[in-house]
Scaffold this active site. Sequence first.
Site, mmCIF file in Angstrom:
data_model
loop_
_atom_site.group_PDB
_atom_site.id
_atom_site.type_symbol
_atom_site.label_atom_id
_atom_site.label_comp_id
_atom_site.label_asym_id
_atom_site.label_seq_id
_atom_site.Cartn_x
_atom_site.Cartn_y
_atom_site.Cartn_z
ATOM 1 N N ASP A 111 2.248 2.087 3.371
ATOM 2 C CA ASP A 111 3.455 1.187 3.937
ATOM 3 C C ASP A 111 4.693 1.566 3.316
ATOM 4 O O ASP A 111 5.654 1.171 4.364
ATOM 5 C CB ASP A 111 3.374 -0.310 3.414
ATOM 6 N N HIS B 245 0.813 -1.178 0.137
ATOM 7 C CA HIS B 245 0.110 -0.033 -0.104
ATOM 8 C C HIS B 245 0.883 1.154 -0.166
ATOM 9 O O HIS B 245 1.924 1.201 0.475
ATOM 10 C CB HIS B 245 -0.809 0.155 1.262
#
Length: 435
Positions: free
Chosen positions: A104, A101
Amino acid sequence: MTTGFFDGIAPVRYEGPDSTNELAYKHYNPDEVILGKRMEDHLRFAVAWWHSFAWEGGDPFGGQTFIRPWHPQDDMGRAKLKADVAFELFEILGQPFYCWHDADIRPEQADFAGNLKTLEEITDYMGEKAEGTGTGCLWGTANMFSHRRWMSGASTNPDPEVFAWAAATVKGCMDATHKLGGQNYVLWGGREGYETLLNTDLNQELDHMGRFLNMVVDYKHKIGFKGTILVEPKPQEPSKHQYDYDAATCIGFLRKYGLENEVKLNLEQGHAILAGHSFEHEIAVAAAEGMLGSIDMNRNDYQSGWDTDQFPNNVPEVALAYYHILKAGGLGTGGTNFDAKLRRQSLDAVDLVAGHVGGMDICARGLKAAAAMIEDGGLEDALKARYAGWETPEAQAMLGSDLATIQARVLSEGIKPEPRSGRQERLENYVNRFV
Ligand code: XUL
Ligand code: CO
């Protein structure tokens, strides 16, 4: 020079089922040919950035337990260190893919422009690091559920400014996925749902979500992204009710908004369980519609009932999942992403390696058992035998007939069906021979 995080841990190799080396593959043998294809190419393993590197070990009752050198994750230097460590794990495991993501991989910034700039910088860095390593991007996605701006949804938010942020964010994440050679782009709608119908216009929200997904598909074609767009069903958590409840609900949604030929499904073991289904049920439902895209492999704690995202450890369950995947012709551009995290007490670098090694071996055992069942053909034969009555011309003609004609036939021929055994225990015993 390495970061030193995995000091003392050598690349994991296949040593066979008799090995007692904790950090050796006993079943995952990438080059072993199964049903005419290398094991690595069947399974297409991916490591998930969020669980393995971004997650700090918190739960609803306690905060961080992992104190990693790249924490806190609010700084670009540490984001790069995190990427360095990630690629060291990939070298140790030798798996072909990773997933991420935006949140992240890049530190959260004060505004959208800052988020985009850091995303571009870190994905350039990841692209450089990946060169020559053999590990590429299986899929990217946008985290549109953690930050407070997403609390009432992303594309389904009552505030059009949040819809705008969501569109801008997904464009950036699709560009980054495309740049990294990603093979798919995933949308999981953690907050695309509601907490209460008292404040929710369900119809309007679904229309917005359908329109949004059409924009995603249009953009995919505009930039020439050859990967697959995937939506990931989950019934609830974090929202009380999520619109992408399960595979069948997603299929209905995709048909309603004209996306059935453009979007496939990323199915997760733990989400299937939360929805009251088995994993193989979700896979079979998607496969029946030609919409099986990819899988997130993990397992839940069956006593607590939570979505605990543990590494898989149940060969019979995994074998039935891969049986249906093989029957459907495989995962295509998809793969087996470990949407799985350590327990918060598993603090050591070696735990992170061992979690993946165990998960990969379980999947390899499941795949081999599934392939053996396909080769043996016992389940397929039993299925054929159960439906054999439908092969007769009279039975086939009935499907093109009508109620009155069929009634006349039942009367004239004196049709009187005789119930037959479903043979479930014998079929379960059959499966048990292979797992
Ligand atoms: C959450 C979940 C996500 C998606 C990607 O339960 O599965 O990690 O896989 O957003
Ligand atoms: Co998932």
